[in-house]
Design a protein around this motif. Structure first.
Motif, PDB file in Angstrom:
ATOM      1  N   GLY A   1      64.719 -80.533 -31.160  1.00 45.82           N
ATOM      2  CA  GLY A   1      64.254 -80.431 -29.779  1.00 45.82           C
ATOM      3  C   GLY A   1      63.732 -81.761 -29.265  1.00 45.82           C
ATOM      4  O   GLY A   1      63.215 -82.573 -30.038  1.00 45.82           O
ATOM      5  N   THR A   2      63.871 -81.975 -27.957  1.00 40.25           N
ATOM      6  CA  THR A   2      63.316 -83.168 -27.311  1.00 40.25           C
ATOM      7  C   THR A   2      62.575 -82.744 -26.056  1.00 40.25           C
ATOM      8  O   THR A   2      62.916 -81.745 -25.418  1.00 40.25           O
ATOM      9  N   LEU A   3      61.546 -83.487 -25.696  1.00 37.15           N
ATOM     10  CA  LEU A   3      60.820 -83.196 -24.469  1.00 37.15           C
ATOM     11  C   LEU A   3      61.748 -83.363 -23.267  1.00 37.15           C
ATOM     12  O   LEU A   3      62.597 -84.258 -23.253  1.00 37.15           O
ATOM     13  N   PRO A   4      61.611 -82.529 -22.250  1.00 34.96           N
ATOM     14  CA  PRO A   4      62.525 -82.570 -21.102  1.00 34.96           C
ATOM     15  C   PRO A   4      62.639 -83.946 -20.447  1.00 34.96           C
ATOM     16  O   PRO A   4      63.724 -84.348 -20.022  1.00 34.96           O
ATOM     17  N   GLU A   5      61.545 -84.686 -20.385  1.00 34.34           N
ATOM     18  CA  GLU A   5      61.561 -85.955 -19.649  1.00 34.34           C
ATOM     19  C   GLU A   5      62.300 -87.081 -20.369  1.00 34.34           C
ATOM     20  O   GLU A   5      62.545 -88.141 -19.769  1.00 34.34           O
TER      21      GLU A   5
ATOM     22  N   GLY B   1      60.151 -87.702 -33.865  1.00 36.54           N
ATOM     23  CA  GLY B   1      60.616 -88.893 -33.157  1.00 36.54           C
ATOM     24  C   GLY B   1      59.587 -89.364 -32.155  1.00 36.54           C
ATOM     25  O   GLY B   1      58.974 -88.543 -31.446  1.00 36.54           O
ATOM     26  N   ARG B   2      59.394 -90.666 -32.089  1.00 36.06           N
ATOM     27  CA  ARG B   2      58.437 -91.256 -31.144  1.00 36.06           C
ATOM     28  C   ARG B   2      59.142 -92.250 -30.226  1.00 36.06           C
ATOM     29  O   ARG B   2      59.971 -93.044 -30.680  1.00 36.06           O
ATOM     30  N   LEU B   3      58.781 -92.209 -28.975  1.00 33.05           N
ATOM     31  CA  LEU B   3      59.260 -93.183 -28.002  1.00 33.05           C
ATOM     32  C   LEU B   3      58.061 -93.973 -27.513  1.00 33.05           C
ATOM     33  O   LEU B   3      57.139 -93.414 -26.908  1.00 33.05           O
ATOM     34  N   ASP B   4      58.055 -95.271 -27.808  1.00 31.66           N
ATOM     35  CA  ASP B   4      56.912 -96.138 -27.487  1.00 31.66           C
ATOM     36  C   ASP B   4      55.613 -95.537 -28.019  1.00 31.66           C
ATOM     37  O   ASP B   4      54.565 -95.573 -27.366  1.00 31.66           O
ATOM     38  N   GLY B   5      55.698 -94.971 -29.213  1.00 24.13           N
ATOM     39  CA  GLY B   5      54.526 -94.432 -29.881  1.00 24.13           C
ATOM     40  C   GLY B   5      54.209 -92.987 -29.581  1.00 24.13           C
ATOM     41  O   GLY B   5      53.434 -92.359 -30.306  1.00 24.13           O
ATOM     42  N   LYS B   6      54.796 -92.412 -28.531  1.00 23.31           N
ATOM     43  CA  LYS B   6      54.514 -91.031 -28.152  1.00 23.31           C
ATOM     44  C   LYS B   6      55.495 -90.078 -28.833  1.00 23.31           C
ATOM     45  O   LYS B   6      56.703 -90.305 -28.813  1.00 23.31           O
ATOM     46  N   ALA B   7      54.992 -89.006 -29.425  1.00 28.13           N
ATOM     47  CA  ALA B   7      55.860 -88.012 -30.062  1.00 28.13           C
ATOM     48  C   ALA B   7      56.667 -87.280 -28.999  1.00 28.13           C
ATOM     49  O   ALA B   7      56.094 -86.701 -28.069  1.00 28.13           O
ATOM     50  N   VAL B   8      58.010 -87.308 -29.133  1.00 33.34           N
ATOM     51  CA  VAL B   8      58.867 -86.734 -28.100  1.00 33.34           C
ATOM     52  C   VAL B   8      59.996 -85.866 -28.646  1.00 33.34           C
ATOM     53  O   VAL B   8      60.703 -85.223 -27.872  1.00 33.34           O
ATOM     54  N   ALA B   9      60.213 -85.829 -29.960  1.00 33.29           N
ATOM     55  CA  ALA B   9      61.366 -85.100 -30.501  1.00 33.29           C
ATOM     56  C   ALA B   9      61.059 -84.585 -31.902  1.00 33.29           C
ATOM     57  O   ALA B   9      60.268 -85.183 -32.642  1.00 33.29           O
ATOM     58  N   THR B  10      61.710 -83.476 -32.253  1.00 35.90           N
ATOM     59  CA  THR B  10      61.508 -82.871 -33.562  1.00 35.90           C
ATOM     60  C   THR B  10      62.834 -82.441 -34.181  1.00 35.90           C
ATOM     61  O   THR B  10      63.820 -82.206 -33.485  1.00 35.90           O
TER      62      THR B  10
ATOM     63  N   ALA C   1      47.938 -84.387 -39.263  1.00 33.10           N
ATOM     64  CA  ALA C   1      47.957 -84.890 -37.889  1.00 33.10           C
ATOM     65  C   ALA C   1      49.384 -84.952 -37.343  1.00 33.10           C
ATOM     66  O   ALA C   1      49.638 -84.573 -36.198  1.00 33.10           O
ATOM     67  N   ALA C   2      50.316 -85.432 -38.166  1.00 33.05           N
ATOM     68  CA  ALA C   2      51.710 -85.505 -37.730  1.00 33.05           C
ATOM     69  C   ALA C   2      52.287 -84.105 -37.525  1.00 33.05           C
ATOM     70  O   ALA C   2      53.073 -83.869 -36.603  1.00 33.05           O
ATOM     71  N   LEU C   3      51.895 -83.157 -38.384  1.00 30.27           N
ATOM     72  CA  LEU C   3      52.366 -81.783 -38.224  1.00 30.27           C
ATOM     73  C   LEU C   3      51.861 -81.192 -36.911  1.00 30.27           C
ATOM     74  O   LEU C   3      52.612 -80.487 -36.212  1.00 30.27           O
ATOM     75  N   GLU C   4      50.631 -81.477 -36.550  1.00 30.29           N
ATOM     76  CA  GLU C   4      50.089 -80.986 -35.285  1.00 30.29           C
ATOM     77  C   GLU C   4      50.911 -81.521 -34.106  1.00 30.29           C
ATOM     78  O   GLU C   4      51.229 -80.776 -33.168  1.00 30.29           O
ATOM     79  N   GLU C   5      51.289 -82.789 -34.168  1.00 29.76           N
ATOM     80  CA  GLU C   5      52.128 -83.359 -33.110  1.00 29.76           C
ATOM     81  C   GLU C   5      53.507 -82.700 -33.101  1.00 29.76           C
ATOM     82  O   GLU C   5      54.071 -82.410 -32.040  1.00 29.76           O
ATOM     83  N   TRP C   6      54.064 -82.466 -34.294  1.00 22.28           N
ATOM     84  CA  TRP C   6      55.384 -81.836 -34.415  1.00 22.28           C
ATOM     85  C   TRP C   6      55.383 -80.449 -33.763  1.00 22.28           C
ATOM     86  O   TRP C   6      56.291 -80.094 -33.007  1.00 22.28           O
ATOM     87  N   ILE C   7      54.359 -79.651 -34.055  1.00 25.23           N
ATOM     88  CA  ILE C   7      54.250 -78.311 -33.479  1.00 25.23           C
ATOM     89  C   ILE C   7      54.121 -78.384 -31.968  1.00 25.23           C
ATOM     90  O   ILE C   7      54.763 -77.619 -31.232  1.00 25.23           O
ATOM     91  N   HIS C   8      53.305 -79.298 -31.477  1.00 26.44           N
ATOM     92  CA  HIS C   8      53.088 -79.471 -30.037  1.00 26.44           C
ATOM     93  C   HIS C   8      54.396 -79.809 -29.321  1.00 26.44           C
ATOM     94  O   HIS C   8      54.755 -79.170 -28.319  1.00 26.44           O
ATOM     95  N   VAL C   9      55.127 -80.776 -29.829  1.00 27.30           N
ATOM     96  CA  VAL C   9      56.381 -81.195 -29.200  1.00 27.30           C
ATOM     97  C   VAL C   9      57.434 -80.097 -29.294  1.00 27.30           C
ATOM     98  O   VAL C   9      58.147 -79.808 -28.319  1.00 27.30           O
ATOM     99  N   SER C  10      57.526 -79.463 -30.441  1.00 29.97           N
ATOM    100  CA  SER C  10      58.519 -78.407 -30.626  1.00 29.97           C
ATOM    101  C   SER C  10      58.295 -77.260 -29.656  1.00 29.97           C
ATOM    102  O   SER C  10      59.250 -76.716 -29.078  1.00 29.97           O
ATOM    103  N   ALA C  11      57.035 -76.879 -29.454  1.00 33.58           N
ATOM    104  CA  ALA C  11      56.721 -75.779 -28.538  1.00 33.58           C
ATOM    105  C   ALA C  11      57.205 -76.092 -27.123  1.00 33.58           C
ATOM    106  O   ALA C  11      57.829 -75.255 -26.467  1.00 33.58           O
TER     107      ALA C  11
END
Length: 275
Positions: A214-218, A189-198, A145-155
């Protein structure tokens, strides 16, 4: 033999540059453990084809070719990439020979893909504590599950979109697995529980190679990039590693410089893609 049993202690740039290239070679070879991949060491180069349609996962490195026969040799080396119709990168480090290899690659149909600085850091100089960011936490990827989040954020962090993630790439990352006993380890990396960085690290050739930062633009501009970069380096230091290396993008250069990384070389790549 433990992961930390072969630690590079030399801090001169020639030694670090060689280890940096060796770390990348070992990483690519590690990635080539997936089903269907091809990898081989020749007397004048190293090549790896994972078959994943991502240029950085299909590469030629550590070239030491005779200039008198180089054009024919390049065509021979390119044949399996063209047969499998996968995009690829030809890496040029400072020790590559001939020094004007890029000219021959252009004549052979490859395109100049740019140059990135290779940077190095003595991990003893890494700050003792990670930056404190309210609501931000970092965890190591240790589940599907964590890997799926990692791939999503990295993309998304690297300019893609979650909907366009190649299923083959997902299977590739799953095949590499996870665990603290492996040389390749990912961080989320999570910000307030949301995956935002890899980020990820590869422990090979006696040094720690930092990848996939990588980090999400926002959420950029809040120190998250610094924290997610430092976390895997801190793990490497705790294991006894003395040197961290990376190839810096323009966006990441200032972040890595603030951490303490210093440029030690320029690394060029040439790209070939199927028509």
């Amino acid at each position: 033999m433990s992961i930390s049993s072969n630690i590079l202690r030399q801090t001169s740039y020639p030694g670090i540059i060689t280890a940096m290239e060796n770390n990348l070679v070992e990483f690519i070879m590690y990635c080539s453990c997936i089903p269907g991949a091809q990898a081989y060491h020749s007397s004048d180069h190293i090549a790896a084809i994972t078959g994943i349609p991502q240029p950085s996962l299909n590469v030629v490195m550590r070239t030491q070719m005779d200039e008198q026969t180089i054009l024919a040799r390049i065509q021979e080396v390119m044949t399996p990439f063209k047969v499998r119709q996968v995009p690829m990168l030809w890496w040029i480090f400072p020790g590559t020979r001939p020094a004007n290899l890029g000219q021959y690659l252009k004549k052979s149909g490859l395109q100049y893909n740019g140059s990135e600085p290779g940077m190095a850091l003595e991990l003893s100089h890494l700050p003792a504590a990670l930056p404190q960011i309210e609501g931000f936490s970092i965890e190591e990827v240790e589940s599907a599950a964590a890997l799926e989040e990692w791939i999503h954020v990295s993309a998304i962090a690297f300019g893609g979109a979650a909907a366009s993630i190649d299923p083959e790439y997902v299977r590739f990352e799953q095949c590499l697995g996870w665990g603290k006993d492996l040389p390749s380890r990912r961080f989320l990396g999570r910000l307030d529980g949301k995956a935002v960085a890899t980020s990820s690290i590869f422990l090979g050739a006696g040094i720690a190679g930092l990848f996939s930062v990588g980090t999400l633009p926002e959420v950029r501009g809040r120190g998250i990039g610094t924290a997610i970069s430092m976390a895997p380096l801190s793990v490497a230091r705790a294991l006894g590693y003395n040197i961290g290396v990376l190839q810096a993008s323009p966006a990441g250069y200032s972040v890595y410089s603030r951490i303490g990384f210093r440029e030690c070389c320029q690394i060029q790549t040439y790209l070939w893609s199927p028509q």
